[in-house]
Design a protein around this motif. Structure first.
Motif, PDB file in Angstrom:
ATOM      1  N   SER A   1      20.491  -6.732  -1.050  1.00  0.00           N
ATOM      2  CA  SER A   1      19.412  -6.826  -0.400  1.00  0.00           C
ATOM      3  C   SER A   1      19.249  -8.216   0.671  1.00  0.00           C
ATOM      4  O   SER A   1      18.519  -8.408   1.266  1.00  0.00           O
ATOM      5  N   VAL A   2      20.088  -9.110   0.309  1.00  0.00           N
ATOM      6  CA  VAL A   2      19.997 -10.356   1.225  1.00  0.00           C
ATOM      7  C   VAL A   2      21.446 -10.606   1.989  1.00  0.00           C
ATOM      8  O   VAL A   2      22.422 -10.507   1.306  1.00  0.00           O
ATOM      9  N   ALA A   3      21.420 -10.967   3.109  1.00  0.00           N
ATOM     10  CA  ALA A   3      22.680 -11.269   3.918  1.00  0.00           C
ATOM     11  C   ALA A   3      22.358 -12.766   4.531  1.00  0.00           C
ATOM     12  O   ALA A   3      21.031 -12.899   4.798  1.00  0.00           O
ATOM     13  N   THR A   4      23.229 -13.321   4.657  1.00  0.00           N
ATOM     14  CA  THR A   4      22.768 -14.767   5.230  1.00  0.00           C
ATOM     15  C   THR A   4      24.011 -15.100   6.601  1.00  0.00           C
ATOM     16  O   THR A   4      24.879 -14.957   6.556  1.00  0.00           O
ATOM     17  N   HIS A   5      23.255 -15.350   7.624  1.00  0.00           N
ATOM     18  CA  HIS A   5      23.885 -15.804   8.887  1.00  0.00           C
ATOM     19  C   HIS A   5      23.835 -17.228   8.923  1.00  0.00           C
ATOM     20  O   HIS A   5      22.849 -18.047   8.840  1.00  0.00           O
ATOM     21  N   ARG A   6      24.858 -18.127   9.552  1.00  0.00           N
ATOM     22  CA  ARG A   6      24.889 -19.491   9.721  1.00  0.00           C
ATOM     23  C   ARG A   6      24.648 -19.823  11.118  1.00  0.00           C
ATOM     24  O   ARG A   6      25.157 -19.096  11.942  1.00  0.00           O
ATOM     25  N   PHE A   7      23.627 -20.858  11.244  1.00  0.00           N
ATOM     26  CA  PHE A   7      23.409 -21.221  12.688  1.00  0.00           C
ATOM     27  C   PHE A   7      23.567 -22.615  12.837  1.00  0.00           C
ATOM     28  O   PHE A   7      23.759 -23.254  11.836  1.00  0.00           O
TER      29      PHE A   7
END
Length: 163
Positions: free
Chosen positions: A117-123
């Motif tokens: 249910s949670v995905a993380t993209h790095r910026f």
């Protein structure tokens, strides 16, 4: 205390979130179970025509160092995007939470420890405010950074969705 405001164009609700520091490294955002359980990491959705001090109750617990949030319907779900950052050293995170369709009477059903249910993209460091724009070509998530080479940019929502 409130730190940012955004708008969900599908549910016709405002989103307000809090900023709460977690972790021990200066200038670096930290994702950890300890940070998820902090009592001050909250989001609240409210109808634009029903704003009061008594309603609604805030939803928690979310991510630490939240700088912005927005939500929209994607298929049969609601997706909540949350930007988290702290300082100009470490990368920022754009958390993408897939949950049930928003209902103004209840908080979204979210399990922050679930990779389903949670995905993380790095910026880049300093990711801040979030806003969704609807155009004839689709939807775009707008944001900005507050450190280094400051930028305002848009990303197609379809490019952020995890298959």
């Amino acid at each position: 205390k409130p730190s940012f405001i955004s708008y969900d164009i599908d549910s016709d609700q405002f989103i307000v979130g809090t900023y709460s520091r977690c972790g021990n490294k200066v200038g670096i955002h930290v994702d950890s179970k300890n940070c998820y359980s902090q009592p001050n990491n909250k989001l609240v959705w409210f109808d634009k025509d029903n704003v009061s001090l008594d309603s609604p109750m805030p939803c928690g617990h979310y991510f630490s160092e939240m700088q912005g949030a927005t939500s929209a319907r994607v298929g049969k779900n609601t997706v909540i995007w949350v930007s988290s950052s702290y300082g100009g050293v470490g990368s920022s995170h754009l958390h993408m939470i897939t949950t049930n369709i928003l209902d103004s009477s209840a908080c979204p059903d979210v399990d922050l420890s679930s990779s389903n249910s949670v995905a993380t993209h790095r910026f880049l460091p300093g990711l801040e405010d979030l806003h969704i724009e609807q155009t004839g070509n689709g939807r775009y998530l707008w944001s900005l950074t507050e450190f280094g080479t400051r930028m305002v940019f848009a990303t197609a929502i379809n490019d952020l969705l995890v298959p």
